[in-house]
Design a protein around this motif. Structure first.
Motif, PDB file in Angstrom:
ATOM      1  N   UNK A   1      -6.006  -4.917   4.438  1.00  0.00           N
ATOM      2  CA  UNK A   1      -6.728  -4.898   3.168  1.00  0.00           C
ATOM      3  C   UNK A   1      -8.036  -5.665   3.344  1.00  0.00           C
ATOM      4  N   UNK A   2      -9.087  -5.129   2.770  1.00  0.00           N
ATOM      5  CA  UNK A   2     -10.410  -5.736   2.934  1.00  0.00           C
ATOM      6  C   UNK A   2     -10.474  -7.156   2.384  1.00  0.00           C
ATOM      7  N   UNK A   3     -11.448  -7.895   2.902  1.00  0.00           N
ATOM      8  CA  UNK A   3     -11.713  -9.262   2.456  1.00  0.00           C
ATOM      9  C   UNK A   3     -12.457  -9.244   1.122  1.00  0.00           C
ATOM     10  N   UNK A   4     -12.666 -10.426   0.563  1.00  0.00           N
ATOM     11  CA  UNK A   4     -13.304 -10.581  -0.748  1.00  0.00           C
ATOM     12  C   UNK A   4     -14.672  -9.894  -0.785  1.00  0.00           C
TER      13      UNK A   4
ATOM     14  N   UNK B   1       0.931  -9.286  -5.247  1.00  0.00           N
ATOM     15  CA  UNK B   1       1.165 -10.404  -4.330  1.00  0.00           C
ATOM     16  C   UNK B   1       0.229 -10.397  -3.118  1.00  0.00           C
ATOM     17  N   UNK B   2      -0.483  -9.309  -2.908  1.00  0.00           N
ATOM     18  CA  UNK B   2      -1.343  -9.236  -1.728  1.00  0.00           C
ATOM     19  C   UNK B   2      -2.621 -10.041  -1.932  1.00  0.00           C
TER      20      UNK B   2
ATOM     21  N   UNK C   1      -5.708  -9.058   3.719  1.00  0.00           N
ATOM     22  CA  UNK C   1      -4.284  -9.133   4.012  1.00  0.00           C
ATOM     23  C   UNK C   1      -4.016  -8.200   5.180  1.00  0.00           C
ATOM     24  N   UNK C   2      -2.972  -8.486   5.931  1.00  0.00           N
ATOM     25  CA  UNK C   2      -2.634  -7.662   7.092  1.00  0.00           C
ATOM     26  C   UNK C   2      -1.119  -7.460   7.116  1.00  0.00           C
ATOM     27  N   UNK C   3      -0.717  -6.193   7.149  1.00  0.00           N
ATOM     28  CA  UNK C   3       0.697  -5.845   7.288  1.00  0.00           C
ATOM     29  C   UNK C   3       0.875  -4.991   8.532  1.00  0.00           C
ATOM     30  N   UNK C   4       1.811  -5.409   9.360  1.00  0.00           N
ATOM     31  CA  UNK C   4       2.140  -4.666  10.582  1.00  0.00           C
ATOM     32  C   UNK C   4       3.312  -3.748  10.243  1.00  0.00           C
ATOM     33  N   UNK C   5       3.077  -2.451  10.315  1.00  0.00           N
ATOM     34  CA  UNK C   5       4.107  -1.453  10.021  1.00  0.00           C
ATOM     35  C   UNK C   5       4.496  -0.781  11.336  1.00  0.00           C
TER      36      UNK C   5
ATOM     37  N   UNK D   1      10.029  -1.233  10.286  1.00  0.00           N
ATOM     38  CA  UNK D   1       9.885  -2.656   9.962  1.00  0.00           C
ATOM     39  C   UNK D   1       8.471  -2.918   9.479  1.00  0.00           C
ATOM     40  N   UNK D   2       8.344  -3.835   8.524  1.00  0.00           N
ATOM     41  CA  UNK D   2       7.034  -4.282   8.053  1.00  0.00           C
ATOM     42  C   UNK D   2       7.034  -5.808   8.081  1.00  0.00           C
ATOM     43  N   UNK D   3       6.000  -6.376   8.680  1.00  0.00           N
ATOM     44  CA  UNK D   3       5.850  -7.826   8.676  1.00  0.00           C
ATOM     45  C   UNK D   3       4.428  -8.176   8.262  1.00  0.00           C
ATOM     46  N   UNK D   4       4.323  -9.255   7.516  1.00  0.00           N
ATOM     47  CA  UNK D   4       3.000  -9.730   7.108  1.00  0.00           C
ATOM     48  C   UNK D   4       2.423 -10.566   8.247  1.00  0.00           C
ATOM     49  N   UNK D   5       1.224 -10.225   8.671  1.00  0.00           N
ATOM     50  CA  UNK D   5       0.568 -10.912   9.780  1.00  0.00           C
ATOM     51  C   UNK D   5      -0.471 -11.917   9.303  1.00  0.00           C
ATOM     52  N   UNK D   6      -0.872 -11.842   8.054  1.00  0.00           N
ATOM     53  CA  UNK D   6      -1.922 -12.693   7.521  1.00  0.00           C
ATOM     54  C   UNK D   6      -1.333 -13.959   6.918  1.00  0.00           C
TER      55      UNK D   6
END
Length: 188
Positions: free
Chosen positions: A9-12, A161-162, A166-170, A179-184
């Motif tokens: 997901x993009x930054x601010x 909640x994101x 944000x970074x999610x590894x799918x 599996x999905x894990x949050x990397x950020x």
């Protein structure tokens, strides 16, 4: 062998009406794009794709440049158009389009429509790059809707909640999400 998607997901980005495609990153967003690079610095990534929106491209650009990789733009990774939400608050409007996937505001896009276009892209990338790792610069809604297409757990509350970024590894086996894990980490 699993195929890995890093959904980023993009930054601010400062909101500027009528500038969805062009608006870039805030100073904090620029710093966070560098943190994205550092977060994924040691991860193998074979291909880079992004929404055509500047804020998504600029978030993954430092990482792509570090790797000497081009970022290929795919229009169907763009953010969902929420439409004319006059008289409805932003979060209420988001809740409504997640509550009823077929609902859309005037001139807007339903969750179902946005999800279908995103899933088509993901499935094409999974087939084209089986066994590889792929970074995808994207947006909060479309990232949530992509994950939701494989697991209904990813819903309005997940979207809320994101963070930005944000970074999610799918991890996929074929076209099946394993599996999905949050990397950020917002504190790293």
């Amino acid at each position: 062998m699993n195929t890995i998607l890093y959904l980023m997901r993009h930054a601010e980005s400062p909101y500027i009406a009528g500038m969805e495609l062009e608006r870039g990153l805030s100073p904090k967003g620029q710093q966070d794009a560098e943190r994205v690079r550092l977060t994924l610095h040691n991860k193998p990534i074979d291909h880079f794709y992004s929404s055509p929106y500047a804020r998504a491209i600029l978030t993954i650009k430092p990482l792509a440049e570090e790797r000497g990789q081009d970022i290929l733009l795919i229009d169907d990774l763009r953010e969902r158009t929420i439409g004319d939400i006059a008289g409805t608050g932003f979060y209420e409007a988001k809740r409504l389009v997640y509550q009823d996937f077929t609902f859309s505001f005037p001139e807007g896009e339903s969750s179902e429509t946005a999800q279908k276009r995103g899933i088509r892209v993901v499935e094409e990338l999974l087939k084209r790059h089986a066994g590889k790792s792929i970074a995808i610069g994207t947006h909060g809604d479309i990232m949530t809707l992509l994950l939701n297409g494989y697991d209904r757990h990813y819903d309005f509350e997940f979207w809320q909640s994101t963070s930005m970024p944000d970074i999610y590894k799918a991890e996929f086996n074929g076209l099946q999400l394993k599996r999905v894990t949050r990397e950020w980490s917002e504190h790293s």
